[in-house]
Design a protein around this motif. Structure first.
Motif, PDB file in Angstrom:
ATOM      1  N   GLY A 249       0.984  -0.949  -0.127  1.00 42.69           N
ATOM      2  CA  GLY A 249       0.196   0.137   0.146  1.00 42.69           C
ATOM      3  C   GLY A 249       0.862   1.504   0.109  1.00 42.69           C
ATOM      4  N   HIS A 250       0.098   2.380   0.300  1.00 41.87           N
ATOM      5  CA  HIS A 250       0.993   4.009   0.708  1.00 41.87           C
ATOM      6  C   HIS A 250       0.250   4.644   1.780  1.00 41.87           C
ATOM      7  CE1 HIS A 250       1.515   7.962  -0.171  1.00 41.87           C
ATOM      8  NE2 HIS A 250       2.611   7.484  -0.600  1.00 41.87           N
ATOM      9  N   VAL A 251       1.346   4.380   2.926  1.00 42.43           N
ATOM     10  CA  VAL A 251       0.648   4.706   3.947  1.00 42.43           C
ATOM     11  C   VAL A 251       2.371   5.420   5.187  1.00 42.43           C
ATOM     12  CG1 VAL A 251      -0.541   4.661   6.174  1.00 42.43           C
ATOM     13  CG2 VAL A 251      -1.075   3.335   4.139  1.00 42.43           C
ATOM     14  N   ASN A 252       1.724   6.890   5.385  1.00 47.52           N
ATOM     15  CA  ASN A 252       2.803   7.947   5.468  1.00 47.52           C
ATOM     16  C   ASN A 252       3.021   7.615   7.234  1.00 47.52           C
ATOM     17  OD1 ASN A 252       4.599   7.182   3.749  1.00 47.52           O
ATOM     18  ND2 ASN A 252       3.506  10.148   3.073  1.00 47.52           N
ATOM     19  N   LEU A 253       2.887   6.183   8.136  1.00 46.57           N
ATOM     20  CA  LEU A 253       2.974   6.234   9.204  1.00 46.57           C
ATOM     21  C   LEU A 253       3.611   5.941   9.784  1.00 46.57           C
ATOM     22  CD1 LEU A 253      -0.424   5.670   9.611  1.00 46.57           C
ATOM     23  CD2 LEU A 253       0.311   7.670  10.011  1.00 46.57           C
ATOM     24  N   PRO A 254       4.744   5.515  10.849  1.00 45.85           N
ATOM     25  CA  PRO A 254       5.466   4.922  11.775  1.00 45.85           C
ATOM     26  C   PRO A 254       5.947   4.132  11.735  1.00 45.85           C
ATOM     27  CG  PRO A 254       5.128   7.022  12.941  1.00 45.85           C
ATOM     28  CD  PRO A 254       3.591   6.645  11.919  1.00 45.85           C
ATOM     29  N   GLY A 255       7.282   3.018  11.256  1.00 43.16           N
ATOM     30  CA  GLY A 255       6.962   1.677  11.745  1.00 43.16           C
ATOM     31  C   GLY A 255       5.840   0.861  10.890  1.00 43.16           C
ATOM     32  N   SER A 256       5.036  -0.285  11.580  1.00 47.21           N
ATOM     33  CA  SER A 256       4.807  -0.890  11.330  1.00 47.21           C
ATOM     34  C   SER A 256       3.416  -0.610  10.865  1.00 47.21           C
ATOM     35  CB  SER A 256       4.544  -2.382  12.048  1.00 47.21           C
ATOM     36  OG  SER A 256       3.284  -1.990  13.314  1.00 47.21           O
ATOM     37  N   ALA A 295       7.913   9.061   5.141  1.00 47.04           N
ATOM     38  CA  ALA A 295       7.713  10.178   3.977  1.00 47.04           C
ATOM     39  C   ALA A 295       7.465  10.120   3.044  1.00 47.04           C
ATOM     40  CB  ALA A 295       8.215  11.847   4.664  1.00 47.04           C
ATOM     41  N   ASP A 296       6.835  10.813   1.811  1.00 48.70           N
ATOM     42  CA  ASP A 296       7.234  10.944   0.032  1.00 48.70           C
ATOM     43  C   ASP A 296       8.485  11.932   0.157  1.00 48.70           C
ATOM     44  OD1 ASP A 296       3.248  11.051  -0.516  1.00 48.70           O
ATOM     45  OD2 ASP A 296       5.254   9.169  -0.041  1.00 48.70           O
TER      46      ASP A 296
END
Length: 454
Positions: A249-256, A295-296
């Motif tokens: 997927g594409h998610v900019n969140l920390p870690g897992s 981050a992107d």
């Protein structure tokens, strides 16, 4: 028991009941004309009789059977030299050609078999992961090639990483027991002087990108399971830094909580930040090592080859990465068959005509590449070395290429009037691009991709 035999041309008729009548003799004689004796109980038609049958029924070999080949027949002649243009062209072939092989030698003699990755040492020596020959090769900047590792338990090398101490790490898709699955990625420690190789850890998934970070741990980028992991080569402890196993997927969140889609190669952008190619998202992503924040970094996520500010540029399955000492990043954009450069917050295409194939040229935009799966840069920043194999499709493309970055035909980098650039400054220069922004990708802009070839 009765029978009919032809012996030396004489018909003899016998019967358990006595001498048969004339009609019976004539009948049996007619049969006997077409039969021949091959034993006391077997009669066969004459036209099926072997020409050189022994009286006891054994059959000779045909008299005109070809003789066996001599046991010391000479092997096939080695291929002739590759016909290669000048090494001084802006886009040039360092070694290899359409013929696949495992031959060591000079630039025109050496043969590769789907080279997929390259690592250049500070001394200018290149290590080449020659995937289909299952060899680790060494190439210098004249194109002379030797084999460093070739052993039966070292199969399908891809990832390459060099520690500041000189330790050489290699990833193979197969483990040292010969298993080949999506879980058998294995990390080896190779002695660059002797070629001795030992397994550090096996069955780590499917890492392709490999990097040594300052604390000595290895970054492993798993393109099939969509995670970026950390491996301690001393303890063999493995942890996931970012992403979730088998959850693309594409998610900019920390870690897992972060998500990637076929992450592939990796560079150390500064002491605490990685940049990875996120191939099926058509982007480059940034990961903070200390906390796993994602981050992107460059690319809008649209499938394309538009140049411009990092946030609005587009890529077509970016894969290989190389980092120059001044912070310039070079990207192999494999579907577009272009070499892209990221500097001063902008993406610029510097080489490739966008067509499949091979062409060396002094005009970098007339140069032609096939797969460009891996690349690296020399310490002086003047040469980009590119593994240009066939991407596993069997095409006759087996080359290591060069791009002369100091050529006047390569567009100059226009930097602001301050230096050095930090990561924060570089991102501030990206016009209209907030790397923390939420992003929605419309399916109309996405290009469906097939199953991974390997």
């Amino acid at each position: 028991m009765s029978g009919v035999r032809v012996l030396a041309g004489l018909l003899v008729a016998t019967s358990a009941c006595g001498v048969p009548g004339l009609d019976r003799i004539k009948h049996d004689a007619a049969i006997a004309d077409t039969l021949v004796d091959l034993g006391p109980d077997m009669l066969v038609p004459i036209d099926m009789q072997p020409i050189d049958a022994h009286p006891d029924g054994r059959i000779d070999a045909p008299p005109d059977a070809p003789p066996d080949a001599p046991p010391d027949a000479p092997p096939d002649a080695p291929p002739g030299p590759c016909d290669l243009p000048s090494l001084a062209l802006t886009v040039a072939t360092l070694a290899g050609c359409t013929d696949f092989g495992e031959i060591d030698g000079s630039r025109v003699i050496a043969r590769f078999w789907n080279p997929v990755n390259v690592l250049v040492t500070p001394a200018g020596i290149g290590y080449v992961a020659d995937f289909d020959s299952s060899r680790l090769r060494v190439i210098d900047l004249t194109g002379t090639t030797t084999t460093l590792v070739h052993r039966s338990d070292f199969k399908r090398p891809f990832g390459l990483a060099l520690a500041p101490s000189g330790k050489l790490y290699v990833e193979t898709d197969d483990n040292d027991f010969g298993a080949h699955t999506t879980q058998t990625g294995t990390i080896w420690l190779v002695d660059p002087a002797t070629g001795d190789a030992s397994v550090i850890a096996r069955n780590l998934g499917a890492p392709r990108g490999l990097l040594v970070i300052p604390d000595g741990r290895l970054v492993l980028v798993d393109h099939l399971h969509h995670v970026i992991g950390l491996l301690d080569p001393t303890t063999q402890d493995y942890t996931v830094l970012a992403g979730a196993v088998d959850m693309p997927g594409h998610v900019n969140l920390p870690g897992s909580a972060a998500r990637f889609d076929e992450p592939y190669d990796v560079i150390l952008y500064d002491a605490d930040h990685l940049v990875v190619t996120d191939r099926a998202n058509h982007m480059l992503r940034e990961i903070t090592i200390s906390d796993g924040t994602v981050a992107d970094f460059a690319g809008s996520g649209m499938y394309g080859n538009a140049d411009g500010a990092a946030g609005v540029s587009s890529f077509q399955r970016p894969q290989g990465l190389a980092l120059a000492s001044d912070g310039t990043i070079y990207v192999s954009d494999v579907d577009s068959r272009l070499i892209r450069r990221i500097a001063a917050g902008s993406v610029v295409t510097i080489a490739g005509d966008g067509m499949f194939g091979w062409n060396d040229s002094d005009d970098p935009r007339m140069g032609r590449f096939y797969s460009m799966e891996g690349l690296d840069i020399t310490a002086d920043g003047k040469l980009l070395v590119i593994a240009d194999g066939n991407q596993g499709d069997g095409t006759a493309e087996h080359r290591v290429r060069l791009l002369h970055l100091d050529s006047p035909s390569i567009p100059m980098i226009r930097r602001p009037n301050f230096a050095p650039q930090t990561t924060a400054i570089a991102h501030a220069l990206v016009e209209g691009f907030s790397r923390r922004r939420p992003r929605v990708l419309e399916s109309a802009y996405r290009v469906p991709q097939g199953a991974n070839r390997r």
